[in-house]
Motif scaffolding. Sequence first.
Motif, PDB file in Angstrom:
ATOM      1  N   LYS A  36      -3.085 -16.011  -0.864  1.00 45.53           N
ATOM      2  CA  LYS A  36      -3.897 -16.817   0.048  1.00 45.53           C
ATOM      3  C   LYS A  36      -5.039 -16.008   0.653  1.00 45.53           C
ATOM      4  N   ALA A  37      -4.765 -14.732   0.981  1.00 46.02           N
ATOM      5  CA  ALA A  37      -5.792 -13.915   1.620  1.00 46.02           C
ATOM      6  C   ALA A  37      -5.506 -12.441   1.396  1.00 46.02           C
ATOM      7  N   ILE A  38      -6.580 -11.653   1.357  1.00 45.85           N
ATOM      8  CA  ILE A  38      -6.504 -10.193   1.267  1.00 45.85           C
ATOM      9  C   ILE A  38      -7.510  -9.655   2.278  1.00 45.85           C
ATOM     10  N   ALA A  39      -7.067  -8.792   3.166  1.00 46.03           N
ATOM     11  CA  ALA A  39      -7.965  -8.255   4.180  1.00 46.03           C
ATOM     12  C   ALA A  39      -7.358  -6.989   4.764  1.00 46.03           C
ATOM     13  N   MET A  65       6.053 -18.431   3.280  1.00 50.36           N
ATOM     14  CA  MET A  65       4.884 -17.569   3.430  1.00 50.36           C
ATOM     15  C   MET A  65       5.348 -16.122   3.576  1.00 50.36           C
ATOM     16  N   LEU A  66       4.634 -15.200   2.913  1.00 51.78           N
ATOM     17  CA  LEU A  66       5.002 -13.784   2.909  1.00 51.78           C
ATOM     18  C   LEU A  66       3.767 -12.958   3.194  1.00 51.78           C
ATOM     19  N   LEU A  67       3.906 -11.993   4.104  1.00 49.91           N
ATOM     20  CA  LEU A  67       2.814 -11.087   4.452  1.00 49.91           C
ATOM     21  C   LEU A  67       3.211  -9.659   4.104  1.00 49.91           C
ATOM     22  N   ILE A  68       2.402  -9.033   3.258  1.00 51.71           N
ATOM     23  CA  ILE A  68       2.568  -7.609   2.977  1.00 51.71           C
ATOM     24  C   ILE A  68       1.501  -6.878   3.782  1.00 51.71           C
ATOM     25  N   LYS A  69       1.911  -5.947   4.642  1.00 51.25           N
ATOM     26  CA  LYS A  69       0.939  -5.293   5.513  1.00 51.25           C
ATOM     27  C   LYS A  69       1.035  -3.773   5.398  1.00 51.25           C
ATOM     28  N   ILE A 119      -3.911  -1.025  -1.496  1.00 47.64           N
ATOM     29  CA  ILE A 119      -4.039  -2.113  -2.465  1.00 47.64           C
ATOM     30  C   ILE A 119      -5.026  -1.713  -3.555  1.00 47.64           C
ATOM     31  N   LEU A 120      -4.537  -1.669  -4.787  1.00 46.68           N
ATOM     32  CA  LEU A 120      -5.390  -1.493  -5.959  1.00 46.68           C
ATOM     33  C   LEU A 120      -5.476  -2.856  -6.627  1.00 46.68           C
ATOM     34  N   THR A 121      -6.617  -3.512  -6.486  1.00 49.85           N
ATOM     35  CA  THR A 121      -6.712  -4.917  -6.885  1.00 49.85           C
ATOM     36  C   THR A 121      -6.976  -5.117  -8.360  1.00 49.85           C
ATOM     37  N   ALA A 122      -7.456  -4.087  -9.086  1.00 50.85           N
ATOM     38  CA  ALA A 122      -7.941  -4.218 -10.476  1.00 50.85           C
ATOM     39  C   ALA A 122      -9.121  -5.180 -10.531  1.00 50.85           C
ATOM     40  N   SER A 123      -9.770  -5.369  -9.394  1.00 52.80           N
ATOM     41  CA  SER A 123     -10.940  -6.231  -9.312  1.00 52.80           C
ATOM     42  C   SER A 123     -12.060  -5.473  -8.601  1.00 52.80           C
ATOM     43  N   ASP A 124     -12.781  -6.148  -7.712  1.00 53.47           N
ATOM     44  CA  ASP A 124     -13.996  -5.573  -7.141  1.00 53.47           C
ATOM     45  C   ASP A 124     -13.744  -4.533  -6.054  1.00 53.47           C
ATOM     46  N   ARG A 125     -12.742  -4.745  -5.211  1.00 50.18           N
ATOM     47  CA  ARG A 125     -12.561  -3.891  -4.046  1.00 50.18           C
ATOM     48  C   ARG A 125     -11.111  -3.489  -3.883  1.00 50.18           C
ATOM     49  N   ASP A 126     -10.891  -2.203  -3.620  1.00 51.82           N
ATOM     50  CA  ASP A 126      -9.567  -1.702  -3.262  1.00 51.82           C
ATOM     51  C   ASP A 126      -9.504  -1.477  -1.756  1.00 51.82           C
ATOM     52  N   TYR A 127      -8.280  -1.329  -1.234  1.00 49.66           N
ATOM     53  CA  TYR A 127      -8.059  -1.127   0.191  1.00 49.66           C
ATOM     54  C   TYR A 127      -7.160   0.088   0.387  1.00 49.66           C
ATOM     55  N   ASP A 128      -7.616   1.031   1.194  1.00 51.37           N
ATOM     56  CA  ASP A 128      -6.751   2.164   1.533  1.00 51.37           C
ATOM     57  C   ASP A 128      -5.581   1.716   2.396  1.00 51.37           C
ATOM     58  N   ARG A 129      -5.833   0.700   3.195  1.00 53.94           N
ATOM     59  CA  ARG A 129      -4.786   0.135   4.049  1.00 53.94           C
ATOM     60  C   ARG A 129      -5.151  -1.324   4.296  1.00 53.94           C
ATOM     61  N   GLY A 130      -4.320  -2.220   3.841  1.00 48.43           N
ATOM     62  CA  GLY A 130      -4.674  -3.622   3.960  1.00 48.43           C
ATOM     63  C   GLY A 130      -3.466  -4.530   3.993  1.00 48.43           C
ATOM     64  N   CYS A 131      -3.746  -5.830   3.905  1.00 49.09           N
ATOM     65  CA  CYS A 131      -2.707  -6.859   3.974  1.00 49.09           C
ATOM     66  C   CYS A 131      -2.931  -7.893   2.876  1.00 49.09           C
ATOM     67  N   ILE A 132      -1.833  -8.471   2.406  1.00 53.89           N
ATOM     68  CA  ILE A 132      -1.889  -9.554   1.425  1.00 53.89           C
ATOM     69  C   ILE A 132      -1.022 -10.688   1.946  1.00 53.89           C
TER      70      ILE A 132
END
Length: 383
Positions: free
Chosen positions: A30-33, A1-5, A9-22
């Motif tokens: 598994k999760a993006i938040a 398991m790997l966590l990028i925090k 995040i530029l998802t190329a989908s519906d929502r981007d994150y200025d600061r987030g985790c994958i």
Amino acid sequence: MLLIKNVRILTASDRDYDRGCILIDEGKIKAIAENIDENNAAVIDGEGMTAVPGFIDAHTHLGMWEDAIEFEGADGNEMTDPITPEMRAIDGINPMDRTFEDAYKGGVTSVASGPGSSNVIGGRFAAIKTFGICIDDMIIKEPAAIKCAFGENPKRVYGDEQRKTPMTRMATAALLREALNEAKEYMEGREAEDEDDRPDFNFRWEAMIPLMKKEIPLKAHVHRADDIFTALRIAREFDLDITLDHCTEGHLIADHIKKSGKKALVGPSLSERSKFELKNLTFKTPAVLSEKGVEVSIITDHPVIPIQYLPLCAALAVKAGMSREAALKAVTLNPARALGIETLVGSIEEGKDADIVLWSGDPLEFSSEVLYTIINGEVVYKR
């Protein structure tokens, strides 16, 4: 398991994150938040970095023309017959060629690779990951397309050098129609209820069945506007899915391409005008087509443009007027859609393959560098 925090995040989908985790688990996202707590995961602190989907090039010859070799190691064109749909890219790709390393170090995690444009029908493209040593383990989709070519290339190979058909654009179109008709009749015959009415197995036409059933597209090498129109005309006649690859003069007929509903794979634009059908080559083509609502992918046609410069090509498209959002999708989600692999790759979304690249900044800025490349959840490159 790997966590990028702590990463943009530029998802190329519906929502981007200025600061987030994958969160990545078993090769999948598994999760993006904005915040994820997972004590059992290895951690990459992405402070100051930008996470984007691994870039995808929907038209290359990666591993088929090997690096620093002019003749030996060139396996992209079976120039003995203008109709060779039975050729399979995976039998000619060398995944140990060092250009695969160039690809993933440059942020390109998936490509379509296949035959060149010497033949009217060249064979079957494959969509593959860029990390691995055995091509069978790298396949995302095979076949991903059947390659065909219009314009000067088949004429030059057969008409000029061998004095064989095709010598003209008319002959190229006629040979393609003839092959498609043969494939259609063969497919219908193989589906006959009475086994005695079925034709004998034919390797050549069997390879065309996924195309005739619209399971994969006809991957059409087209530069000039008239060749684009011919490709669209034949696709309509045989009710085929088709992508317009290179599409050099697409900006001159953008309304027609939009009306056709077909996808444009534009490039290689960072190259010389090496033949007269490239006289209208410009980096403005992706912008013009995109503004008309055409789904555009940017391609390198590697080795014409080395694969690691796909991000540069996207950046130059932005400089020529393409929006940054459209340019990012042109090297991520759009090529995935053009290849029929968008449920697996092309955007950062839960459930998709964990093909993620961490950049030092905006990937469409010339000064940005790849810091991490992750393919199938594995860190395959760390700067």
